[in-house]
Scaffold this motif. Structure first.
Motif, PDB file in Angstrom:
ATOM      1  N   GLN A  32       0.844  -1.190   0.000  1.00 53.75           N
ATOM      2  CA  GLN A  32       0.000   0.000   0.000  1.00 53.75           C
ATOM      3  C   GLN A  32       0.883   1.245   0.000  1.00 53.75           C
ATOM      4  O   GLN A  32       1.994   1.247   0.537  1.00 53.75           O
ATOM      5  N   ASP A  68      -4.470   5.477  -3.154  1.00 56.84           N
ATOM      6  CA  ASP A  68      -5.281   4.418  -2.556  1.00 56.84           C
ATOM      7  C   ASP A  68      -5.808   4.950  -1.228  1.00 56.84           C
ATOM      8  O   ASP A  68      -5.662   6.138  -0.941  1.00 56.84           O
ATOM      9  N   ASP A  69      -6.418   4.115  -0.435  1.00 57.24           N
ATOM     10  CA  ASP A  69      -7.004   4.564   0.834  1.00 57.24           C
ATOM     11  C   ASP A  69      -5.960   5.033   1.841  1.00 57.24           C
ATOM     12  O   ASP A  69      -6.304   5.629   2.849  1.00 57.24           O
ATOM     13  N   THR A  70      -4.681   4.770   1.555  1.00 57.04           N
ATOM     14  CA  THR A  70      -3.632   5.086   2.531  1.00 57.04           C
ATOM     15  C   THR A  70      -2.752   6.268   2.138  1.00 57.04           C
ATOM     16  O   THR A  70      -1.929   6.705   2.933  1.00 57.04           O
TER      17      THR A  70
END
Length: 119
Positions: A32, A68-70
């Motif tokens: 990630q 991304d979500d991170t």
């Protein structure tokens, strides 16, 4: 005729093996974005695979930001002499090497958008 059928079968088998190996290699170093950003020194010089959405892109397609979500990460394609078409908002997979010259970034060696792989 018998040899032609065998040759086609052999080619299909070999192609299938190569395709399977490529998929396995792409999933090996999946990480990630946030993990890279938290400890970039650990990843500098390593090849990674990142999945996310293209959130920003240059007009000529030589760099983009993948999110991304991170987190968000800059990806350059210039060093490997390829570009991608306009793809803002599309899901992408990036395979490339992590570098850090001030900021952390990835030099992409391959980008997959939908069913298309670049280069």
């Amino acid at each position: 005729m018998k040899y032609a059928t065998f040759a086609i079968f052999l080619i299909l088998c070999l192609t299938g093996i190569t395709f399977a190996e490529t998929i396995e290699q792409k999933d090996l170093n999946q990480v990630q974005i946030g993990t890279i950003l938290e400890d970039p020194e650990t990843y500098v010089g390593q090849n990674v695979t990142i999945h996310g959405t293209i959130s920003s892109q240059c007009g000529s397609g030589c760099w983009f930001i993948i999110s991304d979500d991170t987190g968000d990460l800059y990806v350059t394609l210039r060093a490997n002499n390829f570009v991608i078409p306009p793809a803002m908002g599309k899901k992408a997979t990036v395979i490339g090497q992590v570098s850090m010259k001030g900021d952390v970034y990835v030099t992409g060696s391959q980008v997959i958008i939908g069913d298309t792989t670049y280069p």
